[in-house]
Motif scaffolding. Structure first.
Motif, PDB file in Angstrom:
ATOM      1  N   ASP A 320       0.804  -1.226   0.000  1.00  0.00           N
ATOM      2  CA  ASP A 320       0.000   0.000   0.000  1.00  0.00           C
ATOM      3  C   ASP A 320       0.838   1.277   0.000  1.00  0.00           C
ATOM      4  OD1 ASP A 320       1.017  -0.013   2.539  1.00  0.00           O
ATOM      5  OD2 ASP A 320      -0.910   0.004   3.578  1.00  0.00           O
ATOM      6  N   SER A 321       2.150   1.155  -0.199  1.00  0.00           N
ATOM      7  CA  SER A 321       2.998   2.342  -0.253  1.00  0.00           C
ATOM      8  C   SER A 321       3.514   2.647  -1.660  1.00  0.00           C
ATOM      9  CB  SER A 321       4.195   2.189   0.691  1.00  0.00           C
ATOM     10  OG  SER A 321       5.041   1.149   0.265  1.00  0.00           O
ATOM     11  N   THR A 322       3.272   1.750  -2.597  1.00  0.00           N
ATOM     12  CA  THR A 322       3.815   1.905  -3.951  1.00  0.00           C
ATOM     13  C   THR A 322       2.700   2.142  -4.955  1.00  0.00           C
ATOM     14  OG1 THR A 322       5.607   0.389  -3.368  1.00  0.00           O
ATOM     15  CG2 THR A 322       5.320   0.877  -5.703  1.00  0.00           C
ATOM     16  N   LEU A 323       2.917   3.063  -5.872  1.00  0.00           N
ATOM     17  CA  LEU A 323       1.954   3.364  -6.924  1.00  0.00           C
ATOM     18  C   LEU A 323       2.426   2.802  -8.264  1.00  0.00           C
ATOM     19  CD1 LEU A 323       1.179   7.091  -6.033  1.00  0.00           C
ATOM     20  CD2 LEU A 323      -0.489   5.229  -6.006  1.00  0.00           C
ATOM     21  N   TYR A 324       1.467   2.319  -9.037  1.00  0.00           N
ATOM     22  CA  TYR A 324       1.721   1.874 -10.407  1.00  0.00           C
ATOM     23  C   TYR A 324       0.760   2.618 -11.322  1.00  0.00           C
ATOM     24  CZ  TYR A 324       4.364  -1.899  -8.231  1.00  0.00           C
ATOM     25  OH  TYR A 324       5.285  -2.607  -7.496  1.00  0.00           O
ATOM     26  N   ARG A 325       1.050   2.585 -12.612  1.00  0.00           N
ATOM     27  CA  ARG A 325       0.159   3.265 -13.548  1.00  0.00           C
ATOM     28  C   ARG A 325       0.171   2.578 -14.901  1.00  0.00           C
ATOM     29  NH1 ARG A 325       3.319   9.006 -14.988  1.00  0.00           N
ATOM     30  NH2 ARG A 325       4.957   8.092 -16.292  1.00  0.00           N
ATOM     31  N   THR A 326      -0.900   2.821 -15.649  1.00  0.00           N
ATOM     32  CA  THR A 326      -1.029   2.369 -17.031  1.00  0.00           C
ATOM     33  C   THR A 326      -1.756   3.469 -17.793  1.00  0.00           C
ATOM     34  OG1 THR A 326      -1.780   0.545 -18.461  1.00  0.00           O
ATOM     35  CG2 THR A 326      -3.261   1.214 -16.689  1.00  0.00           C
ATOM     36  N   VAL A 334       1.746  -1.503 -17.809  1.00  0.00           N
ATOM     37  CA  VAL A 334       1.886  -1.196 -16.387  1.00  0.00           C
ATOM     38  C   VAL A 334       3.334  -0.865 -16.062  1.00  0.00           C
ATOM     39  CG1 VAL A 334       1.646  -2.093 -14.045  1.00  0.00           C
ATOM     40  CG2 VAL A 334      -0.070  -2.655 -15.779  1.00  0.00           C
ATOM     41  N   GLU A 335       3.519   0.248 -15.332  1.00  0.00           N
ATOM     42  CA  GLU A 335       4.859   0.638 -14.918  1.00  0.00           C
ATOM     43  C   GLU A 335       4.827   1.188 -13.500  1.00  0.00           C
ATOM     44  OE1 GLU A 335       6.067   3.628 -17.711  1.00  0.00           O
ATOM     45  OE2 GLU A 335       4.876   5.201 -16.760  1.00  0.00           O
ATOM     46  N   LEU A 336       5.967   1.095 -12.828  1.00  0.00           N
ATOM     47  CA  LEU A 336       6.110   1.665 -11.497  1.00  0.00           C
ATOM     48  C   LEU A 336       6.102   3.185 -11.587  1.00  0.00           C
ATOM     49  CD1 LEU A 336       6.847   1.263  -8.438  1.00  0.00           C
ATOM     50  CD2 LEU A 336       9.245   1.364  -9.163  1.00  0.00           C
ATOM     51  N   PHE A 337       5.346   3.829 -10.708  1.00  0.00           N
ATOM     52  CA  PHE A 337       5.343   5.284 -10.655  1.00  0.00           C
ATOM     53  C   PHE A 337       6.224   5.713  -9.488  1.00  0.00           C
ATOM     54  CE2 PHE A 337       3.215   9.328  -9.188  1.00  0.00           C
ATOM     55  CZ  PHE A 337       3.668  10.104 -10.246  1.00  0.00           C
ATOM     56  N   GLN A 338       7.408   6.190  -9.807  1.00  0.00           N
ATOM     57  CA  GLN A 338       8.386   6.581  -8.802  1.00  0.00           C
ATOM     58  C   GLN A 338       8.972   7.941  -9.196  1.00  0.00           C
ATOM     59  OE1 GLN A 338      11.312   3.563  -8.057  1.00  0.00           O
ATOM     60  NE2 GLN A 338      11.396   4.093  -5.886  1.00  0.00           N
ATOM     61  N   PRO A 339       8.233   9.019  -8.953  1.00  0.00           N
ATOM     62  CA  PRO A 339       8.609  10.351  -9.440  1.00  0.00           C
ATOM     63  C   PRO A 339       9.808  10.945  -8.716  1.00  0.00           C
ATOM     64  CG  PRO A 339       6.733  10.520  -7.985  1.00  0.00           C
ATOM     65  CD  PRO A 339       6.982   9.053  -8.161  1.00  0.00           C
ATOM     66  N   LEU A 340      10.527  11.805  -9.417  1.00  0.00           N
ATOM     67  CA  LEU A 340      11.597  12.582  -8.824  1.00  0.00           C
ATOM     68  C   LEU A 340      11.000  13.897  -8.359  1.00  0.00           C
ATOM     69  CD1 LEU A 340      14.613  12.996  -8.219  1.00  0.00           C
ATOM     70  CD2 LEU A 340      14.841  13.976 -10.520  1.00  0.00           C
ATOM     71  N   ILE A 341      10.920  14.060  -7.038  1.00  0.00           N
ATOM     72  CA  ILE A 341      10.224  15.199  -6.452  1.00  0.00           C
ATOM     73  C   ILE A 341      11.216  16.292  -6.078  1.00  0.00           C
ATOM     74  CG2 ILE A 341       8.704  15.970  -4.597  1.00  0.00           C
ATOM     75  CD1 ILE A 341       7.708  13.067  -4.422  1.00  0.00           C
ATOM     76  N   GLU A 342      10.975  17.505  -6.574  1.00  0.00           N
ATOM     77  CA  GLU A 342      11.805  18.652  -6.245  1.00  0.00           C
ATOM     78  C   GLU A 342      11.096  19.493  -5.192  1.00  0.00           C
ATOM     79  OE1 GLU A 342      12.589  20.807  -9.795  1.00  0.00           O
ATOM     80  OE2 GLU A 342      13.115  19.030 -10.963  1.00  0.00           O
ATOM     81  N   GLU A 343      11.848  20.040  -4.281  1.00  0.00           N
ATOM     82  CA  GLU A 343      11.265  20.922  -3.271  1.00  0.00           C
ATOM     83  C   GLU A 343      11.019  22.303  -3.877  1.00  0.00           C
ATOM     84  OE1 GLU A 343      10.278  20.089  -0.286  1.00  0.00           O
ATOM     85  OE2 GLU A 343      10.961  18.011  -0.525  1.00  0.00           O
ATOM     86  N   GLN A 344       9.901  22.931  -3.539  1.00  0.00           N
ATOM     87  CA  GLN A 344       9.601  24.258  -4.043  1.00  0.00           C
ATOM     88  C   GLN A 344      10.424  25.318  -3.322  1.00  0.00           C
ATOM     89  OE1 GLN A 344       5.271  24.663  -3.850  1.00  0.00           O
ATOM     90  NE2 GLN A 344       5.182  24.492  -6.050  1.00  0.00           N
TER      91      GLN A 344
END
Length: 344
Positions: A320-326, A334-344
């Motif tokens: 329940d901690s990992t997101l996937y998308r299609t 189907v692929e793993l959604f693991q974004p690179l998050i930048e701080e504002q």
């Protein structure tokens, strides 16, 4: 006291009084809400997303989302793929309208912040221009749904559950509508749609103008979605079959006769989770809303199906901690959604 000292004292008193008046004026200004009113028919997110924890919400060519792997923080993804954090954690049930984001908070979502984030629960409003946040309620609100200038929500207290509402410009002035804690997610054109919990499971329509509910569609249903004169329902009385009803003609289309435990619909596609021990069919599927093209996405149990115009996101029950998308449309991939998050 000579004239010079007296003059200095008068100037000092005038200065103190002026500062005091300015502080009062600033305090009054800060308490006023100058944000524009929403249209009476405004909504904050799709019903399907809100039934699925409201982790994603599309607004003005951007996708706002909750990222479970990073303490359930709220992020925003632009069309060019850049992603920034808004700095708010332990969030879910996103609603956005007219430059303001609304979300529910539960510090229990990420144990790392359980004791560090002050108030454990709450309903919050964020100005997307300056990222300023204000509190609308300190209750636990598993479902929140914006309609017009009001947030309707399922409210948990220490002793009871309620169906409640709060004006977006009047924090803490909530009103409890019912002792039945309806899972309010579907708003359309100034009405809310929900299935009754007491005595029957018909679909009811709640008029947000006069606060009255009326019977909309009879049956034994759950998780109703009404859009474009079409009612989508899980028919509990028919083995949890997923159906749609054309409310103009009363024509019923069975989208799947297998046991459907969850779904989401967007334009002409519907995603649904099947768990049917009688037929041995399990997993996440995509179909056309006319029921003509069922496709398997994953044979593993899935949850939290959130749809945007480009991608449909989901999680597996075992993680329940990992997101996937299609892709929402076109070829399934189907692929793993693991974004690179930048701080504002």
């Amino acid at each position: 006291m000579n004239k010079t000292n007296k003059k200095t004292e008068i100037i000092l008193i005038i200065t103190i009084v002026a500062i005091f008046i300015i502080m009062i004026f600033i305090s009054i200004l800060s308490s006023l809400d100058f944000s524009p009113k929403n249209e009476e028919t405004a909504v904050g997110n799709t019903a399907g997303n809100l039934y699925n924890s409201g982790y994603f919400c599309e607004y003005e060519d951007k996708v706002y989302f909750v990222y479970p792997q990073e303490q359930y923080q709220i992020c925003v993804m632009s069309k060019d793929g850049t992603i920034h954090s808004l700095g708010f954690n332990n969030a879910f049930s996103l609603n956005i309208q007219n430059g303001y984001l609304y979300y529910s908070k539960n510090n229990g979502l990420s144990e790392i912040n359980y004791f560090l984030e002050g108030i454990r629960y709450g309903l919050y409003r964020v100005n997307l221009k300056d990222n300023r946040s204000s509190t609308l309620s300190t209750s636990l609100c598993p479902y929140i749904c914006l309609s017009g200038n009001t947030i309707y929500f399922q409210e948990y207290t220490d002793t009871s559950l309620y169906f409640s509402k709060v004006d977006i410009k009047k924090p803490f002035k909530k009103e409890r509508i019912s002792d039945s804690a309806y899972a309010i997610a579907c708003a359309d054109n100034g009405y809310l749609y929900y299935t009754e919990l007491e005595g029957n499971h018909n679909v009811y329509q709640y008029n947000t103008k006069d606060g009255r509910s009326s019977l909309f569609y009879s049956g034994n249903f759950t998780q109703c979605i009404y859009q474009d004169n079409t009612l989508y329902i899980i028919d509990v009385g028919d083995g949890y079959a997923l159906k749609k009803v054309d409310m103009n003609t009363n024509e019923i289309t069975v989208l799947t006769s297998d046991k459907c435990v969850n779904y989401n619909v967007y334009q002409n596609v519907v995603f649904y989770e099947i768990e049917n021990p009688d037929t041995g069919r399990y997993g996440l599927y995509r179909n056309n809303t006319d029921g003509t093209n069922e496709e398997l996405i994953s044979s593993s149990p899935c949850m939290n199906i959130n749809i945007t115009s480009d991608y449909t996101y989901f999680q597996y029950f075992t993680d329940d901690s990992t997101l996937y998308r299609t892709p929402t449309f076109g070829e399934i991939s189907v692929e793993l959604f693991q974004p690179l998050i930048e701080e504002q």
